[in-house]
Design a protein around this motif. Structure first.
Motif, short mmCIF file in Angstrom:
data_model
loop_
_atom_site.label_atom_id
_atom_site.label_comp_id
_atom_site.label_asym_id
_atom_site.label_seq_id
_atom_site.Cartn_x
_atom_site.Cartn_y
_atom_site.Cartn_z
N TYR B 78 0.84 -1.21 0.00
CA TYR B 78 0.00 0.00 0.00
C TYR B 78 0.88 1.26 0.00
O TYR B 78 0.62 2.21 -0.75
N ASN B 79 1.94 1.21 0.84
CA ASN B 79 2.85 2.37 0.87
C ASN B 79 3.44 2.64 -0.51
O ASN B 79 3.57 3.79 -0.95
N ARG B 80 3.78 1.56 -1.19
CA ARG B 80 4.40 1.72 -2.51
C ARG B 80 3.36 2.19 -3.54
O ARG B 80 3.70 2.94 -4.46
N VAL B 145 9.01 2.37 -4.42
CA VAL B 145 9.55 3.19 -3.33
C VAL B 145 8.39 3.45 -2.37
O VAL B 145 7.23 3.49 -2.78
N ASP B 146 8.70 3.59 -1.09
CA ASP B 146 7.61 3.65 -0.10
C ASP B 146 7.66 4.93 0.74
O ASP B 146 7.19 4.95 1.88
N PHE B 151 9.16 12.29 0.00
CA PHE B 151 10.53 11.87 0.33
C PHE B 151 11.02 12.43 1.66
O PHE B 151 12.19 12.81 1.79
N TYR B 152 10.14 12.54 2.64
CA TYR B 152 10.55 13.16 3.91
C TYR B 152 11.72 12.42 4.54
O TYR B 152 11.77 11.20 4.57
N THR B 153 12.65 13.21 5.07
CA THR B 153 13.74 12.65 5.87
C THR B 153 13.26 12.59 7.32
O THR B 153 12.41 13.40 7.72
N PRO B 154 13.75 11.70 8.14
CA PRO B 154 14.79 10.69 7.91
C PRO B 154 14.27 9.41 7.26
O PRO B 154 15.07 8.50 7.01
N LEU B 155 12.94 9.32 6.99
CA LEU B 155 12.42 8.10 6.38
C LEU B 155 13.17 7.80 5.08
O LEU B 155 13.65 6.67 4.88
N ASN B 161 13.26 1.22 2.55
CA ASN B 161 14.06 0.17 1.92
C ASN B 161 13.73 0.02 0.44
O ASN B 161 14.08 -0.97 -0.18
N GLY B 162 13.05 0.99 -0.15
CA GLY B 162 12.77 0.94 -1.58
C GLY B 162 13.89 1.59 -2.38
O GLY B 162 14.97 1.88 -1.85
N MET B 163 13.59 1.83 -3.66
CA MET B 163 14.61 2.39 -4.55
C MET B 163 14.55 3.92 -4.51
O MET B 163 14.22 4.59 -5.49
#
Lengths: 93, 549
Positions: B78-80, B145-146, B151-155, B161-163
């Motif tokens: 779902y995240n992806r 990519v999840d 693209f928030y950091t630090p996630l 763990n995606g691309m």
């Protein structure tokens, strides 16, 4: 052509010297002056690049105006970001 | 703006009657073309392709949300899915949607130019976009990519763990395409206007694209560098956003939203330009307050850069900074409201023909007002704390980006389709599609305002059972919306084969693009147009051609 290469080479050397100054300043106990010295060095580097590498010294009014617009936008970004960083401690203080 | 029209009396340097569509049939003639009209078609096909991919991800999301247990996908899946949906839709559909297709095609025609200022740069822009798009597709095939589109950091730098690196590189590359388009439009509008096409005679579509080009050029580099820094921290451990390495995670949000909030205006400003054209043409009336609408575009572009902090009210940002950003966010509503009032005033006592483009334009106004007013709610510090990261926000930005931009994109496609293809489509089906899209959109997204206000967070696919009814209604609306979006694909493509040939000016509209044949010749005009009046100088009576269209 030779003169141009010498000029570019000199600016490149100047940028390397300024880079060295940045590294040295980062390791010296300069206290509160440290960030301001870093900003001054960064400003000098940017000015050299704009004036010589990007040839702003030769350009007309419109190109300089476009460059100034970019600078104004950069200042807007940094000022409003600073409004966060500089006031974070105010409530707890 | 009372003095519009043109004089076609001047002989052109080169007279060509052959349409741009007949100026070569080989693949080479398309893939190596420097004709802005053909490049616009290349972009159109490309963005529709990406729209289908992003739409497929949306369909999976809505199917998964039919049940509270999230039975269709894993948490990771779902995240992806929502990350893919956001990344593809924002950077590979919405941002290039109107400027690179309709804008690319129409801008030179509107200002009386033979092409954009840098035709090869225009083609390069498309190739860069395609390269970036294929990298994004490779990411999808490679596992996705999840991080969400943000693209928030630090996630993104430490935990995802995606691309991530490949994805940000794709977005980074697509940014160059955007910048090249912006430069091309700015130079074209400054340097290639036909004789007599003064700034006060520019169509409002041109003003809005001029404003959006400024954002293209000034905002995109900031995103590009920010995403490179994410890749640098993730791949090489360079401390920029990680506090353990001397960085600051909020710095990412500042830099990201410095681009990404103006990106909302990248999406909606061209849409506003479209609506100005559609409304004046349908009402057969001069725009109410030309200069207010024109300057409002520039004001939105500038003020839009000063409001990004409203995305960070609950992030730990200083309360004082939040108060400043709250005030500025409210300020940006002023030029937006000016446009809405002026479009409405333009319709007042107009000689209105309710064709499909007007239905799309009216849909845009209603949806944009709903999206804009809820945006004002989100700009209020206290309300934002309540609804932050809930479906309320999801509904709000879909009302702007989809209800606004996509509806305007469809309106533009219908309005200029006869000019682009030389064919007329089935008007009845087009009107039905416009209504289906409007109904489908509201059934999809209005329940999400209620869900969000009740506390349903975004980006979760497992939710309390009491939210199921609204989620099911939303998914049903999405199915209806998909039907509405699919309908034009059929009747527009059908029109290419069977549609009646379009006259040069099927709407009886003013504007230089309607003075040349449909489809236009390779170099747009057989004679150099000379402009002697403003852009919306409509006669009081309907032209006969309009009634027959």
């Amino acid at each position: 052509m030779k003169g141009l290469l010498i000029q570019l080479g000199l600016v490149w050397v100047a940028l390397l010297i300024l880079l060295a100054a940045t590294v040295i300043a980062a390791h010296l106990p300069l206290g509160a002056a440290k960030p301001w010295i870093s900003y001054a060095i960064a400003f000098a580097k940017a000015a050299l690049i704009l004036w010589v590498f990007m040839e702003m010294r030769k350009e007309g009014a419109i190109a300089r105006l476009a460059m100034m617009a970019a600078m104004v936008w950069l200042i807007m970004m940094m000022t409003l970001s600073a409004s966060d960083y500089l006031t974070r401690g105010w409530l707890s203080g | 703006m009372s003095d519009a029209a043109l004089d076609m009396g001047k002989p052109a340097e080169e007279v060509e009657d052959i349409s741009y569509l007949r100026a070569g049939h080989s693949l080479r003639s398309w893939f190596l073309t420097t004709d802005h009209k053909r490049i616009a078609i290349l972009y159109l096909v490309s963005i529709v392709f990406f729209f289908l991919i992003g739409g497929a991800a949306a369909a999976m999301i809505r199917l998964d949300l039919l049940t509270p247990a999230g039975d269709l996908m894993t948490n990771e899946g779902y995240n992806r899915a929502f990350s893919l949906h956001g990344i593809i839709m924002v950077w590979f559909f919405l941002i290039p949607s109107i400027p690179n297709t309709i804008g690319n095609f129409i801008i030179p025609l509107m200002i009386g130019a033979r092409d954009l200022a840098f035709p090869r740069l225009n083609l390069l822009s498309w190739y860069i976009y395609i390269v970036a798009g294929f990298i994004a597709l490779a990411v999808v095939l490679g596992g996705g990519v999840d991080t969400g589109w943000t693209f928030y950091t630090p996630l993104s730098t430490m935990y995802a763990n995606g691309m991530v690196a490949a994805t940000v590189i794709a977005v980074f590359i697509s940014g160059f395409s955007t910048i090249l388009t912006g430069i091309n439009f700015i130079v074209t509008i400054h340097k290639l206007r036909a004789p007599g096409m003064t700034w006060s005679r520019l169509p409002l579509f041109i003003w809005s694209h001029y404003a959006v080009s400024i954002i293209f050029v000034l905002a995109t580099p900031v995103l590009a560098i920010t995403l490179l820094l994410v890749a640098a921290e993730r791949l090489f451990g360079i401390g920029v956003f990680d506090p353990a390495l001397g960085g600051d995670p909020l710095l990412f949000q500042h830099l990201f939203w410095f681009y990404s909030h103006p990106a909302v205006y990248i999406m909606v400003l061209p849409a506003m330009g479209v609506i100005s054209e559609l409304i004046t043409s349908a009402a057969h009336k001069r725009i109410f307050g030309y200069w207010f609408v024109a300057i409002a575009s520039i004001a939105i572009a500038v003020i839009g850069f000063l409001v990004w902090g409203h995305h960070m009210f609950v992030s730990g940002q200083s309360l004082y900074a939040s108060a400043v950003f709250s005030f500025l966010s409210v300020a940006v509503a002023v030029p937006s409201a000016i446009k809405v009032y002026n479009w409405t005033a333009t319709l007042y006592k107009g000689d209105i023909m309710i064709d499909a483009p007007l239905l799309f334009a009216l849909g845009f106004i209603g949806l944009f007002v709903a999206g804009g007013l809820t945006g004002l709610m989100l700009a209020m510090l206290a309300i934002d704390v309540h609804v932050h990261d809930t479906y309320f926000v999801v509904a709000h930005f879909h009302y702007i980006m989809v209800g606004g931009t996509v509806t305007a994109f469809f309106g533009a496609l219908h309005y200029w389709w006869p000019k682009i293809t030389g064919r007329l489509y089935n008007e009845t089906l087009a009107r039905i599609a416009a209504i289906v899209i409007l109904v489908g959109f509201n059934v999809t997204f209005f329940p999400q305002f209620m869900l969000g206000y009740e506390g349903m967070p975004r980006r979760y696919h497992v939710y309390p059972p009491e939210f199921q009814l609204l989620q099911v209604i939303s998914s049903a609306g999405a199915a209806l919306l998909a039907v509405g979006y699919a309908m034009p694909a059929f009747y527009l493509l059908w029109s290419l084969k069977k549609g009646p040939r379009a006259p040069a000016n099927p709407w009886g509209a003013t504007g230089l693009e309607w003075t040349t044949s449909s489809p236009p010749p390779k170099h747009n005009f057989t004679q150099q147009p000379v402009v002697v009046r403003g852009p919306y100088d409509y006669p009081l009576e309907h032209p006969a051609s309009r009634a027959n269209a």
